[in-house]
Design a protein around this motif. Structure first.
Motif, PDB file in Angstrom:
ATOM      1  N   GLY A 105     -32.189 -60.520 -29.887  1.00 27.68           N
ATOM      2  CA  GLY A 105     -30.954 -60.366 -30.044  1.00 27.68           C
ATOM      3  C   GLY A 105     -30.065 -61.416 -29.387  1.00 27.68           C
ATOM      4  N   TYR A 106     -29.196 -62.128 -30.292  1.00 32.07           N
ATOM      5  CA  TYR A 106     -28.606 -63.214 -29.680  1.00 32.07           C
ATOM      6  C   TYR A 106     -26.919 -62.627 -29.771  1.00 32.07           C
ATOM      7  N   HIS A 107     -26.268 -62.342 -28.778  1.00 30.02           N
ATOM      8  CA  HIS A 107     -24.952 -61.894 -28.762  1.00 30.02           C
ATOM      9  C   HIS A 107     -24.969 -60.479 -29.542  1.00 30.02           C
ATOM     10  N   GLY A 108     -25.817 -59.843 -29.433  1.00 26.05           N
ATOM     11  CA  GLY A 108     -25.602 -58.620 -30.049  1.00 26.05           C
ATOM     12  C   GLY A 108     -26.109 -58.300 -31.454  1.00 26.05           C
ATOM     13  N   SER A 110     -30.874 -63.361 -34.512  1.00 22.09           N
ATOM     14  CA  SER A 110     -30.537 -64.896 -34.259  1.00 22.09           C
ATOM     15  C   SER A 110     -30.338 -65.585 -35.669  1.00 22.09           C
ATOM     16  N   ALA A 117     -34.307 -57.938 -26.798  1.00 22.16           N
ATOM     17  CA  ALA A 117     -33.424 -58.788 -26.001  1.00 22.16           C
ATOM     18  C   ALA A 117     -33.630 -58.382 -24.705  1.00 22.16           C
ATOM     19  N   ALA A 125     -28.415 -54.781 -27.285  1.00 20.03           N
ATOM     20  CA  ALA A 125     -28.759 -55.634 -28.140  1.00 20.03           C
ATOM     21  C   ALA A 125     -29.891 -55.758 -29.094  1.00 20.03           C
ATOM     22  N   THR A 175     -30.068 -55.239 -32.824  1.00 14.00           N
ATOM     23  CA  THR A 175     -30.989 -56.374 -33.667  1.00 14.00           C
ATOM     24  C   THR A 175     -32.070 -55.504 -34.578  1.00 14.00           C
TER      25      THR A 175
END
Ligand SMILES: Cc1cc2nc3c(=O)[nH]c(=O)nc-3n(C[C@H](O)[C@H](O)[C@H](O)COP(=O)(O)O)c2cc1C
Length: 187
Positions: free
Chosen positions: A81-84, A87, A119, A124, A128
């Protein structure tokens, strides 16, 4: 008549050395291999693709991704999870499956797809996982009933994918087995 073993492809990882995403996929592939599958991992190094729409048609990493997806009887996807959300590396790789739209077996059709979101927090990771499953639906694949959310601050995996949490390990095993069960039903 001899039947060939199912070929299970895992896609996911980051450019970070020791990527937990890749370790999670090694774990899941280990469970598939123990059930007789042939397995392949396309990790972070294999996913360093140009932005979709900008690559030369014969780009070697793009060719590998597409040929592996076309060969696969089942697929396992994992993303941090990148910023919710998943990626950009992973989303970009999945965007390339558009090149398989006119195949006899388009996109991920007729394949079960196990999905994992991981994450540093649950929110997140769950978002994801939901994002990956939505993409699989769009690509005409069959998300397995078991999807896995992993909190990377709670669970550890060694370089071979061995997991220190029996419950998470069990969930990954169930997911991998569901991918294989679908192969058996379908072929
Ligand atoms: C750019 C970036 C954004 C991230 N955003 C979130 C986030 O929104 N929520 C969260 O819980 N973890 C977040 N994380 C943590 C990663 O999801 C987590 O560390 C994951 O295990 C990294 O995967 P890797 O070990 O395969 O590199 C972020 C990490 C990075 C590098």
């Amino acid at each position: 008549m001899a039947t060939r073993p199912p070929y299970i492809l895992a896609i996911g990882g980051t450019t970070r050395p020791g990527s937990m995403t890749e370790r999670v996929l090694r774990n899941a592939l280990g469970h598939a291999r123990a059930r007789g599958a042939q397995v392949q991992l396309l990790g972070g190094d294999s996913l360093q693709l140009p932005l979709y729409g900008t690559a030369a048609p014969d780009h070697p990493l793009v060719q590998t991704l597409l040929s592996e997806v076309r060969r696969a009887d089942g697929v396992i996807l994992a993303s941090p999870g990148y910023h919710g959300a998943l990626s950009g590396l992973m989303k970009n790789a999945l965007d390339y499956l558009e090149e398989a739209r006119s195949d006899a077996q388009p996109y991920l059709s007729r394949r079960a797809v196990g999905c994992v979101g991981l994450a540093a927090g649950w929110q997140a990771g769950a978002a994801t996982l939901g994002g990956l499953r939505g993409i699989v639906h769009a690509l005409r694949g069959w998300p397995t009933p078991m999807g896995v959310v992993i909190n990377s601050t709670h669970t550890r995996f060694d370089a071979d994918g061995a997991c220190d949490d029996a419950q998470v390990d069990q969930q990954l095993q169930t997911m991998a087995h569901q991918v294989l069960e679908f192969c058996q039903l379908h072929h």
